[in-house]
Design a protein around this motif. Structure first.
Motif, PDB file in Angstrom:
ATOM      1  N   GLU A   1       0.704  -1.075   0.067  1.00  0.00           N
ATOM      2  CA  GLU A   1      -0.085  -0.141   0.047  1.00  0.00           C
ATOM      3  C   GLU A   1       0.852   1.404  -0.059  1.00  0.00           C
ATOM      4  OE1 GLU A   1      -3.083   0.028   3.079  1.00  0.00           O
ATOM      5  OE2 GLU A   1      -3.527  -1.939   2.855  1.00  0.00           O
ATOM      6  N   LYS A   2       0.479   2.041  -1.056  1.00  0.00           N
ATOM      7  CA  LYS A   2       1.187   3.493  -0.744  1.00  0.00           C
ATOM      8  C   LYS A   2       0.605   4.375   0.139  1.00  0.00           C
ATOM      9  CE  LYS A   2       2.307   3.200  -5.605  1.00  0.00           C
ATOM     10  NZ  LYS A   2       2.405   4.186  -7.097  1.00  0.00           N
ATOM     11  N   SER A   3       1.445   5.049   1.076  1.00  0.00           N
ATOM     12  CA  SER A   3       1.179   5.896   2.054  1.00  0.00           C
ATOM     13  C   SER A   3       0.717   7.165   1.349  1.00  0.00           C
ATOM     14  CB  SER A   3       2.150   6.198   3.093  1.00  0.00           C
ATOM     15  OG  SER A   3       3.423   6.400   2.386  1.00  0.00           O
ATOM     16  N   PRO A   4      -0.197   7.804   1.668  1.00  0.00           N
ATOM     17  CA  PRO A   4      -0.464   9.256   1.162  1.00  0.00           C
ATOM     18  C   PRO A   4       0.613  10.421   1.491  1.00  0.00           C
ATOM     19  CG  PRO A   4      -1.971   8.716   3.049  1.00  0.00           C
ATOM     20  CD  PRO A   4      -1.238   7.462   2.635  1.00  0.00           C
ATOM     21  N   PRO A   5       0.781  11.191   0.757  1.00  0.00           N
ATOM     22  CA  PRO A   5       1.567  12.109   1.065  1.00  0.00           C
ATOM     23  C   PRO A   5       1.140  12.912   2.498  1.00  0.00           C
ATOM     24  CG  PRO A   5       0.457  13.089  -0.672  1.00  0.00           C
ATOM     25  CD  PRO A   5       0.025  11.618  -0.226  1.00  0.00           C
ATOM     26  N   PRO A   6       2.643  13.235   3.180  1.00  0.00           N
ATOM     27  CA  PRO A   6       2.319  13.786   4.548  1.00  0.00           C
ATOM     28  C   PRO A   6       1.683  15.108   4.549  1.00  0.00           C
ATOM     29  CG  PRO A   6       4.690  14.000   3.858  1.00  0.00           C
ATOM     30  CD  PRO A   6       3.914  13.166   2.795  1.00  0.00           C
ATOM     31  N   LEU A   7       0.514  15.166   5.263  1.00  0.00           N
ATOM     32  CA  LEU A   7       0.122  16.726   5.416  1.00  0.00           C
ATOM     33  C   LEU A   7       0.811  17.551   5.988  1.00  0.00           C
ATOM     34  CD1 LEU A   7      -3.580  15.159   6.359  1.00  0.00           C
ATOM     35  CD2 LEU A   7      -3.058  15.823   4.159  1.00  0.00           C
ATOM     36  N   LYS A   8       0.542  18.816   5.481  1.00  0.00           N
ATOM     37  CA  LYS A   8       1.083  19.955   6.273  1.00  0.00           C
ATOM     38  C   LYS A   8       0.650  20.675   7.226  1.00  0.00           C
ATOM     39  CE  LYS A   8       4.197  21.476   2.307  1.00  0.00           C
ATOM     40  NZ  LYS A   8       4.610  22.578   1.334  1.00  0.00           N
ATOM     41  N   LEU A   9       1.142  21.212   8.240  1.00  0.00           N
ATOM     42  CA  LEU A   9       0.461  21.581   9.310  1.00  0.00           C
ATOM     43  C   LEU A   9       0.346  23.135   9.167  1.00  0.00           C
ATOM     44  CD1 LEU A   9       2.968  20.538  11.986  1.00  0.00           C
ATOM     45  CD2 LEU A   9       0.925  19.490  11.656  1.00  0.00           C
ATOM     46  N   PRO A  10      -0.682  23.661   9.564  1.00  0.00           N
ATOM     47  CA  PRO A  10      -1.362  25.108   9.241  1.00  0.00           C
ATOM     48  C   PRO A  10       0.060  26.155   9.332  1.00  0.00           C
ATOM     49  CG  PRO A  10      -2.790  23.955  10.726  1.00  0.00           C
ATOM     50  CD  PRO A  10      -1.481  22.975  10.436  1.00  0.00           C
ATOM     51  N   GLU A  11       0.761  25.854  10.231  1.00  0.00           N
ATOM     52  CA  GLU A  11       1.999  26.728  10.506  1.00  0.00           C
ATOM     53  C   GLU A  11       2.837  26.734   9.299  1.00  0.00           C
ATOM     54  OE1 GLU A  11       3.270  24.541  13.661  1.00  0.00           O
ATOM     55  OE2 GLU A  11       1.844  25.435  14.965  1.00  0.00           O
ATOM     56  N   ASP A  12       2.996  25.420   8.712  1.00  0.00           N
ATOM     57  CA  ASP A  12       3.869  25.418   7.523  1.00  0.00           C
ATOM     58  C   ASP A  12       3.047  26.287   6.297  1.00  0.00           C
ATOM     59  OD1 ASP A  12       5.817  23.811   8.935  1.00  0.00           O
ATOM     60  OD2 ASP A  12       4.822  21.967   8.225  1.00  0.00           O
ATOM     61  N   ILE A  13       1.956  26.020   6.045  1.00  0.00           N
ATOM     62  CA  ILE A  13       1.117  26.707   5.081  1.00  0.00           C
ATOM     63  C   ILE A  13       1.046  28.127   5.277  1.00  0.00           C
ATOM     64  CG2 ILE A  13      -1.199  26.869   4.220  1.00  0.00           C
ATOM     65  CD1 ILE A  13      -1.881  24.096   4.982  1.00  0.00           C
ATOM     66  N   GLN A  14       1.147  28.716   6.284  1.00  0.00           N
ATOM     67  CA  GLN A  14       1.070  30.161   6.765  1.00  0.00           C
ATOM     68  C   GLN A  14       2.728  30.796   6.282  1.00  0.00           C
ATOM     69  OE1 GLN A  14      -0.783  32.582   7.645  1.00  0.00           O
ATOM     70  NE2 GLN A  14      -2.488  31.157   7.635  1.00  0.00           N
ATOM     71  N   GLN A  15       3.730  29.832   6.532  1.00  0.00           N
ATOM     72  CA  GLN A  15       5.087  30.296   6.304  1.00  0.00           C
ATOM     73  C   GLN A  15       5.133  30.299   4.739  1.00  0.00           C
ATOM     74  OE1 GLN A  15       7.268  31.318   8.343  1.00  0.00           O
ATOM     75  NE2 GLN A  15       8.920  31.373   6.512  1.00  0.00           N
ATOM     76  N   ASP A  16       4.627  29.241   3.983  1.00  0.00           N
ATOM     77  CA  ASP A  16       4.754  29.193   2.637  1.00  0.00           C
ATOM     78  C   ASP A  16       4.057  30.544   1.995  1.00  0.00           C
ATOM     79  OD1 ASP A  16       6.247  26.780   2.678  1.00  0.00           O
ATOM     80  OD2 ASP A  16       4.326  25.592   2.246  1.00  0.00           O
ATOM     81  N   MET A  17       2.772  30.990   2.664  1.00  0.00           N
ATOM     82  CA  MET A  17       2.126  32.025   1.929  1.00  0.00           C
ATOM     83  C   MET A  17       3.037  33.423   2.105  1.00  0.00           C
ATOM     84  SD  MET A  17      -1.703  31.004   3.150  1.00  0.00           S
ATOM     85  CE  MET A  17      -2.554  32.687   2.797  1.00  0.00           C
ATOM     86  N   GLU A  18       3.533  33.625   3.231  1.00  0.00           N
ATOM     87  CA  GLU A  18       4.479  34.658   3.623  1.00  0.00           C
ATOM     88  C   GLU A  18       5.599  34.567   2.588  1.00  0.00           C
ATOM     89  OE1 GLU A  18       5.464  34.742   7.668  1.00  0.00           O
ATOM     90  OE2 GLU A  18       3.322  34.832   8.401  1.00  0.00           O
ATOM     91  N   ASP A  19       6.145  33.488   2.264  1.00  0.00           N
ATOM     92  CA  ASP A  19       7.473  33.655   1.366  1.00  0.00           C
ATOM     93  C   ASP A  19       7.058  34.021  -0.009  1.00  0.00           C
ATOM     94  OD1 ASP A  19       8.997  32.603   3.401  1.00  0.00           O
ATOM     95  OD2 ASP A  19       8.819  30.641   2.931  1.00  0.00           O
ATOM     96  N   VAL A  20       5.765  33.548  -0.374  1.00  0.00           N
ATOM     97  CA  VAL A  20       5.105  33.918  -1.710  1.00  0.00           C
ATOM     98  C   VAL A  20       4.822  35.528  -1.980  1.00  0.00           C
ATOM     99  CG1 VAL A  20       3.258  33.594  -3.370  1.00  0.00           C
ATOM    100  CG2 VAL A  20       4.020  31.530  -2.517  1.00  0.00           C
ATOM    101  N   ARG A  21       4.318  35.807  -0.819  1.00  0.00           N
ATOM    102  CA  ARG A  21       4.240  37.421  -0.667  1.00  0.00           C
ATOM    103  C   ARG A  21       5.396  38.117  -0.777  1.00  0.00           C
ATOM    104  NH1 ARG A  21      -0.043  36.592   3.829  1.00  0.00           N
ATOM    105  NH2 ARG A  21      -1.915  35.946   2.731  1.00  0.00           N
ATOM    106  N   GLY A  22       6.511  37.711  -0.112  1.00  0.00           N
ATOM    107  CA  GLY A  22       7.552  38.223   0.076  1.00  0.00           C
ATOM    108  C   GLY A  22       8.240  38.344  -1.454  1.00  0.00           C
ATOM    109  N   LEU A  23       7.706  37.441  -2.549  1.00  0.00           N
ATOM    110  CA  LEU A  23       8.483  37.470  -3.655  1.00  0.00           C
ATOM    111  C   LEU A  23       7.948  38.630  -4.586  1.00  0.00           C
ATOM    112  CD1 LEU A  23       8.202  33.524  -4.514  1.00  0.00           C
ATOM    113  CD2 LEU A  23      10.260  34.820  -4.076  1.00  0.00           C
ATOM    114  N   ASP A  24       6.887  39.287  -4.294  1.00  0.00           N
ATOM    115  CA  ASP A  24       6.472  40.269  -4.922  1.00  0.00           C
ATOM    116  C   ASP A  24       7.386  41.388  -4.717  1.00  0.00           C
ATOM    117  OD1 ASP A  24       4.444  38.919  -5.942  1.00  0.00           O
ATOM    118  OD2 ASP A  24       2.967  39.218  -4.413  1.00  0.00           O
TER     119      ASP A  24
END
Length: 163
Positions: free
Chosen positions: A140-163
């Motif tokens: 059985e293949k394991s599903p990809p690990p879920l990201k924590l909400p804190e990691d999602i927030q960090q990714d969004m801030e990184d994308v905003r910083g690119l602008d």
């Protein structure tokens, strides 16, 4: 005539070079000379003539119309021998076509039988080798690990910083 000669650029003295004049000759010599020169000239080839005595170019003369029997407005009489020949040719053609189709059907059946035998042999070989193959279906293949909400927030801030 002098106008025509002037247009062509010929003078009366030049005509003596092109024509033979029998001045002062007896009439008998003149006629012999004309016959000789007409026999020496070449006739055009037979193919270039419009009318030839060798080739019959007329239609045949129609026969006496009294010999024909008037059939009136009745249905035309068909030649039975001709009809029999046509019927025989048609039946022969149909038999030939049927023979060709039967050969094609036989060939098709042979091909299908060959494919069926090949499939059965392949299945037999697969059944023999089945116990020796690794079992890949149970992993059985394991599903990809879920990201924590804190990691999602960090990714969004990184994308905003690119602008």
């Amino acid at each position: 005539m002098s106008e025509t000669m002037e247009r062509n650029g010929l003078e009366p003295a030049d005509l003596d070079n092109y024509f033979t004049v029998f001045a002062g000759s007896p009439q008998e010599d003149v006629s012999y000379a004309k016959v000789f020169w007409s026999s020496v000239t070449l006739q055009p080839p037979l193919e270039s003539r419009l009318v030839s005595g060798d080739i019959s170019q007329r239609l045949k003369v129609a026969g006496n119309p009294q010999h024909y029997v008037s059939t009136g407005h009745g249905p035309p009489i068909l030649d039975t021998k001709c009809e029999e020949n046509l019927q025989a040719a048609y039946l022969k053609q149909r038999a030939d076509e049927k023979k060709i189709y039967l050969q094609m059907a036989k060939h098709r059946d042979e091909v299908i039988a060959l494919l069926r035998r090949q499939r059965e042999e392949r299945i037999k070989k697969e059944m023999i080798s089945l116990p020796y193959k690794p079992n890949k279906g149970n992993v059985e293949k394991s599903p990809p690990p879920l990201k924590l909400p804190e990691d999602i927030q960090q990714d969004m801030e990184d994308v905003r910083g690119l602008d």
